[in-house]
Motif scaffolding. Structure first.
Motif, PDB file in Angstrom:
ATOM      1  N   ASP A   1       0.311  -7.993   5.559  1.00 23.26           N
ATOM      2  CA  ASP A   1       1.117  -7.054   4.772  1.00 23.26           C
ATOM      3  C   ASP A   1       1.598  -5.950   5.713  1.00 23.26           C
ATOM      4  O   ASP A   1       0.970  -5.678   6.737  1.00 23.26           O
ATOM      5  CB  ASP A   1       0.289  -6.456   3.623  1.00 23.26           C
ATOM      6  CG  ASP A   1       1.183  -5.972   2.491  1.00 23.26           C
ATOM      7  OD1 ASP A   1       1.175  -6.619   1.428  1.00 23.26           O
ATOM      8  OD2 ASP A   1       1.895  -4.965   2.681  1.00 23.26           O
ATOM      9  N   HIS A   2       2.713  -5.348   5.377  1.00 18.97           N
ATOM     10  CA  HIS A   2       3.216  -4.261   6.229  1.00 18.97           C
ATOM     11  C   HIS A   2       2.518  -2.945   5.906  1.00 18.97           C
ATOM     12  O   HIS A   2       2.600  -1.990   6.663  1.00 18.97           O
ATOM     13  CB  HIS A   2       4.730  -4.111   6.042  1.00 18.97           C
ATOM     14  CG  HIS A   2       5.097  -3.624   4.678  1.00 18.97           C
ATOM     15  ND1 HIS A   2       5.179  -4.483   3.590  1.00 18.97           N
ATOM     16  CD2 HIS A   2       5.358  -2.392   4.221  1.00 18.97           C
ATOM     17  CE1 HIS A   2       5.498  -3.771   2.529  1.00 18.97           C
ATOM     18  NE2 HIS A   2       5.604  -2.508   2.869  1.00 18.97           N
ATOM     19  N   ASP A   3       1.816  -2.904   4.777  1.00 19.08           N
ATOM     20  CA  ASP A   3       1.194  -1.665   4.308  1.00 19.08           C
ATOM     21  C   ASP A   3      -0.304  -1.672   4.642  1.00 19.08           C
ATOM     22  O   ASP A   3      -1.073  -2.454   4.070  1.00 19.08           O
ATOM     23  CB  ASP A   3       1.395  -1.565   2.793  1.00 19.08           C
ATOM     24  CG  ASP A   3       0.910  -0.231   2.244  1.00 19.08           C
ATOM     25  OD1 ASP A   3       0.135   0.451   2.947  1.00 19.08           O
ATOM     26  OD2 ASP A   3       1.290   0.118   1.118  1.00 19.08           O
ATOM     27  N   PRO A   4      -0.759  -0.809   5.580  1.00 21.07           N
ATOM     28  CA  PRO A   4      -2.178  -0.818   5.960  1.00 21.07           C
ATOM     29  C   PRO A   4      -3.095  -0.444   4.791  1.00 21.07           C
ATOM     30  O   PRO A   4      -4.239  -0.906   4.734  1.00 21.07           O
ATOM     31  CB  PRO A   4      -2.255   0.226   7.080  1.00 21.07           C
ATOM     32  CG  PRO A   4      -1.030   1.057   6.952  1.00 21.07           C
ATOM     33  CD  PRO A   4       0.016   0.189   6.349  1.00 21.07           C
ATOM     34  N   LEU A   5      -2.595   0.372   3.867  1.00 21.10           N
ATOM     35  CA  LEU A   5      -3.446   0.760   2.737  1.00 21.10           C
ATOM     36  C   LEU A   5      -3.764  -0.441   1.851  1.00 21.10           C
ATOM     37  O   LEU A   5      -4.881  -0.584   1.345  1.00 21.10           O
ATOM     38  CB  LEU A   5      -2.765   1.856   1.914  1.00 21.10           C
ATOM     39  CG  LEU A   5      -2.602   3.202   2.638  1.00 21.10           C
ATOM     40  CD1 LEU A   5      -1.873   4.198   1.752  1.00 21.10           C
ATOM     41  CD2 LEU A   5      -3.966   3.750   3.060  1.00 21.10           C
ATOM     42  N   VAL A   6      -2.770  -1.294   1.653  1.00 19.22           N
ATOM     43  CA  VAL A   6      -2.993  -2.510   0.855  1.00 19.22           C
ATOM     44  C   VAL A   6      -4.023  -3.390   1.542  1.00 19.22           C
ATOM     45  O   VAL A   6      -4.978  -3.874   0.924  1.00 19.22           O
ATOM     46  CB  VAL A   6      -1.659  -3.280   0.673  1.00 19.22           C
ATOM     47  CG1 VAL A   6      -1.917  -4.665   0.110  1.00 19.22           C
ATOM     48  CG2 VAL A   6      -0.707  -2.505  -0.220  1.00 19.22           C
ATOM     49  N   LEU A   7      -3.846  -3.579   2.839  1.00 17.79           N
ATOM     50  CA  LEU A   7      -4.756  -4.464   3.579  1.00 17.79           C
ATOM     51  C   LEU A   7      -6.166  -3.884   3.643  1.00 17.79           C
ATOM     52  O   LEU A   7      -7.154  -4.607   3.515  1.00 17.79           O
ATOM     53  CB  LEU A   7      -4.220  -4.687   4.998  1.00 17.79           C
ATOM     54  CG  LEU A   7      -2.982  -5.571   5.108  1.00 17.79           C
ATOM     55  CD1 LEU A   7      -2.552  -5.698   6.557  1.00 17.79           C
ATOM     56  CD2 LEU A   7      -3.251  -6.957   4.534  1.00 17.79           C
TER      57      LEU A   7
END
Lengths: 252, 232
Positions: free
Chosen positions: B185-191
């Motif tokens: 994912d491009h979003d570190p918070l999601v990962l």
């Protein structure tokens, strides 16, 4: 004003335009004459032999149209040009070329005759001519139907563990159904209504288009119109039912 | 257990990545074009590596390349391809044959309830919202009980509460089914919310491995630091 009104009007006007030639059935051409024996025979010939031709066209054309998706661009362009050439051929010219190409003057024609396979004025010639007349139309329609199936759905099915033949049955064919139904309808109509080519290669046994011509020559319009009416009424149900069935399944 | 070394030549640069993961959730993180999706595609069988190996739970997937349909995977991406001619129920059970559906009845019911699909069960996909579509896709993936789940930005375009809900469901079922999960994912918070461990990629190479706090403390490159910036 209902927002559907313009669409309804457009459909109604187009429908009336397309049906208007049928108004000719009401023309005062004299008392209709009914040649029951000829009519029955022509109907049987047309529907039975067209049915055989259609089965062959679908059996050959469906896998071929499907395989075109995986073909290289060059192969596809070359093959589509070949198909278009067969579709663009004027029917009478097609009949003449078939008569020459399968006639006793060619190696193939003489071989077929030696094998006891008649190449003109016979049910075989009738069916072969219908296949030539309709296969191109079916291939173009079926190829377009398969092209319209999104590849990502087939990929999703593969990622869910389906084998290639299962993807074909459970994803590709159901999604191509409406287009395939249209292609079958087109092939059916094209084969059943073929006159120019059949006139040259298979004048006998008479199918309905040739019988219409014979009746026009022998007895005039009073003999043609009832046969025409029977032809239209009996030819319509198959393509119509196919389209309704395909549409129903797609939106069930 | 997933044990792989994937080498794939690309126009700009080659991708070379080693991964060992055993029934865990692992993130592949890096800038666009760093090779994350290439790794997922090679694992799924959508692309064939040029060299290396892929072993999953004792099976060899490469080399030689194992056919796509013989790999026990679940693949979720942002473009969820639900079958438009089938209902939600048929989509969810798509990978099961008739016999398997009967034996997995309780399992299917549980997935349906957990993902709140009961009211949508006989609906066609074109009536679903984006969030409902992702839930159905997730249910379809879980229904198959895969050994390896690959997530290629499956939460793109969804709002935070829905992302949290789907991530929670994924974590819960990963712990129950013990499959290996690889997420991109491009979003570190999601990962970070989904995967405790991360492999950072840049220009096709692994530049750092560890947990998110390690990455945040000592990012290996300025690019990685910039990518992680929102959470620093």
């Amino acid at each position: 004003m209902s927002k559907n009104l313009p669409r309804t009007l457009a459909l109604a006007v187009t429908g009336l335009f397309l049906l208007y030639p049928l108004w000719g059935l009401a023309s005062p051409v004299g008392h209709w004459q009914w040649a029951a024996a000829d009519t029955g025979s022509a109907l049987t010939t047309s529907f039975a032999l067209t049915g055989v031709a259609l089965v062959i066209v679908v059996a050959i054309g469906t896998p071929l149209a499907f395989s075109l998706r995986g073909a290289s661009r060059g192969v596809r362009i070359a093959f589509e040009a070949t198909v278009l050439l067969s579709v663009l051929m004027p029917p009478l010219a097609l009949g003449l070329l078939l008569a020459l190409a399968f006639g006793p003057g060619t190696a193939l024609g003489s071989l077929l005759l030696r094998l006891g396979i008649p190449t003109s004025n016979d049910a075989t010639a009738f069916v072969v001519t219908q296949i030539y007349a309709s296969l191109g139309y079916y291939l173009l329609g079926a190829a377009a139907a398969f092209d319209a199936v999104p590849r990502e759905l087939e990929r999703a099915a593969a990622l869910l563990g389906l084998k290639p033949h299962e993807i074909l049955w459970r994803v590709t064919l159901p999604l191509a159904r409406l287009g395939l139904a249209a292609a079958v309808s087109l092939a059916w109509v094209r084969a059943l209504g073929e006159f120019g080519a059949i006139m040259v290669t298979a004048y006998y046994p008479h199918g309905i288009p040739v019988q219409l011509w014979v009746d026009l020559q022998d007895s005039g319009l009073p003999a043609v119109l009832p046969l025409l009416l029977v032809f239209l009424l009996s030819a319509l149900p198959l393509p119509w039912a196919l389209r309704i069935l395909a549409r129903t399944r797609n939106h069930a | 257990m997933l044990d792989c070394r994937i080498h794939k030549a690309r126009r700009a640069y080659d991708v070379t990545v080693d991964i060992v993961a055993d029934a865990e959730r692992l993130a592949l993180f890096g800038p666009s074009g760093s090779g994350k999706s290439t790794v997922l595609s090679c694992l799924a069988g959508l692309e064939t590596p040029d060299a290396g190996y892929i072993h999953c739970d004792g099976e060899t997937w490469f080399p030689p390349p194992l056919a796509l349909h013989r790999r026990s995977i679940g693949y979720l991406s942002q473009r969820e391809a639900l079958f438009p001619h089938l209902s939600v129920a048929e989509n969810v059970q798509f990978s099961l044959d008739a016999a398997a559906r009967d034996s997995a009845r309780a399992w299917i019911d549980e997935i349906r309830e957990r993902l709140n699909l009961a009211t949508l069960w006989h609906t066609r996909p074109h009536h679903l919202s984006g969030g409902q579509t992702r839930r159905v896709a997730l249910a379809r993936t879980l229904c198959r009980r895969p050994r390896l789940v690959l997530l290629d930005e499956p939460f793109a375009g969804l709002d935070r509460p829905l992302v949290r809900e789907l991530a929670a469901i994924l974590k819960e079922w990963q712990e129950r089914l013990r499959f290996t999960l690889l997420a991109v994912d491009h979003d570190p918070l999601v990962l970070e919310g989904l995967c405790p461990r991360v492999i950072a990629l840049e220009e096709g190479r692994v530049i750092q491995r560890g947990d998110w706090s390690e990455l945040a403390r000592t990012p290996a490159t300025p690019t990685l630091r910039a990518l992680l910036d929102p959470r620093l």
